[in-house]
Write an enzyme that holds these catalytic residues in place. Structure first.
Site, PDB file in Angstrom:
ATOM      1  N   ALA A 120      38.632  38.710  50.517  1.00  0.00           N
ATOM      2  CA  ALA A 120      39.547  39.863  50.561  1.00  0.00           C
ATOM      3  C   ALA A 120      40.670  39.577  49.569  1.00  0.00           C
ATOM      4  O   ALA A 120      41.342  38.549  49.668  1.00  0.00           O
ATOM      5  CB  ALA A 120      40.102  40.039  51.964  1.00  0.00           C
ATOM      6  N   VAL A 172      40.713  34.191  50.997  1.00  0.00           N
ATOM      7  CA  VAL A 172      41.735  34.970  50.301  1.00  0.00           C
ATOM      8  C   VAL A 172      41.474  34.913  48.799  1.00  0.00           C
ATOM      9  O   VAL A 172      41.415  33.844  48.195  1.00  0.00           O
ATOM     10  CB  VAL A 172      43.144  34.431  50.614  1.00  0.00           C
ATOM     11  CG1 VAL A 172      44.196  35.281  49.909  1.00  0.00           C
ATOM     12  CG2 VAL A 172      43.391  34.403  52.111  1.00  0.00           C
ATOM     13  N   LYS A 173      41.304  36.108  48.230  1.00  0.00           N
ATOM     14  CA  LYS A 173      40.995  36.191  46.800  1.00  0.00           C
ATOM     15  C   LYS A 173      42.303  36.311  46.021  1.00  0.00           C
ATOM     16  O   LYS A 173      43.096  37.242  46.232  1.00  0.00           O
ATOM     17  CB  LYS A 173      40.109  37.410  46.559  1.00  0.00           C
ATOM     18  CG  LYS A 173      39.157  37.265  45.413  1.00  0.00           C
ATOM     19  CD  LYS A 173      38.162  38.411  45.462  1.00  0.00           C
ATOM     20  CE  LYS A 173      37.240  38.389  44.272  1.00  0.00           C
ATOM     21  NZ  LYS A 173      36.444  39.611  44.200  1.00  0.00           N
ATOM     22  N   VAL A 174      42.503  35.371  45.118  1.00  0.00           N
ATOM     23  CA  VAL A 174      43.783  35.254  44.420  1.00  0.00           C
ATOM     24  C   VAL A 174      43.537  35.318  42.906  1.00  0.00           C
ATOM     25  O   VAL A 174      42.669  34.602  42.391  1.00  0.00           O
ATOM     26  CB  VAL A 174      44.438  33.886  44.772  1.00  0.00           C
ATOM     27  CG1 VAL A 174      45.781  33.727  44.076  1.00  0.00           C
ATOM     28  CG2 VAL A 174      44.577  33.722  46.277  1.00  0.00           C
TER      29      VAL A 174
END
Ligand code: E4P
Length: 233
Positions: free
Chosen positions: A74, A100-102
């Site tokens: 996400a 967590v997509k960063v």
């Protein structure tokens, strides 16, 4: 009663299993991919969320997590360290499988370093060079997402980047998994597998294309015809 336990483990060179993720936020597509029995996770991004009109990120990601037993990426939209940290921790709370997509920018790398120290899984996205991938691995990213299709689009061989990253990571034993993203066709997946990439994320259409062959269809048709003919012999 005698219970026979079959040892289905087959020793191979690395004991590594390539993972297939579906690259979509469409719940029907995710359900269909999961039903195939070979799905290991899901990747999303703001553009994919927009495509399905998913305004409530948390609610939508939660629904995806209920459909798939595997990592679900996400993406956060903050771009400064403090805001990224706050948003990432909120997103990570949605479900234990959330990654967590960063984005691969300076503050993103700092956030990945801190999130990794806190035990939060990260997917470092928008990678287009080996140096970016090296920095992401040093920061401790769980996944690095090099976008092969978008490189192909600008006349640069996207798979060359995968080869380079896999070599570099193997050389130093980085734990960061190479997640081949922006996959457009089955040959991207074949090349990724040959190079030993850890994951390929692809649209549902590409997952389906992986198992298609006209000779399989023709052969099956013939076998079924012969089986039918045999009944009348
Ligand atoms: C996945 O993590 C990426 O967001 C996605 O694969 C990008 O694909 P595209 O280049 O087809 O938009």
């Amino acid at each position: 009663m005698v219970v026979v336990l079959l040892d289905q483990t087959k020793p191979n060179k690395t004991q590594k299993n390539m993972k297939f993720f579906v690259d979509t936020a469409n719940l029907d597509e995710i359900r269909e991919a999961a039903d195939m029995g070979v799905l290991d996770g899901v990747t999303t991004n703001p553009s994919l969320m927009k495509k399905v009109g998913a305004k409530d990120l948390k609610a939508h990601i939660r629904q995806i997590c209920e459909l798939v037993d595997g990592d679900v990426s996400a993406e956060i939209i903050a771009t400064t360290y403090n805001e990224m940290m706050a948003e990432a921790q909120e997103v990570a709370k949605i479900h234990p499988n959330v990654v967590v997509k960063v984005p691969l920018i300076l503050d993103g790398i700092k956030a990945i370093k801190s999130l990794t120290a806190m035990g939060i899984k990260t997917n470092c996205t928008l990678c287009f060079s080996p140096t970016q991938a090296l920095v992401a691995a040093k920061a401790g990213a769980t996944y690095i997402s090099p976008f092969v299709g978008r490189l192909d689009d600008i006349s640069t061989d996207g798979m060359d980047l995968i080869r380079s990253i896999v070599d570099i990571y193997d050389h130093y034993g980085f734990a960061t998994q190479v997640l081949v993203a922006s996959v457009r066709h089955p040959m991207h997946v074949v090349a990724a597998a040959e190079m030993g990439a850890d994951v390929a994320t692809m649209p549902l259409s590409v997952i389906k294309q992986l198992l298609r062959h006209p000779l399989t269809d023709l052969g099956l048709q013939q076998f079924l015809q012969d089986a039918e003919a045999l009944k009348n012999m």
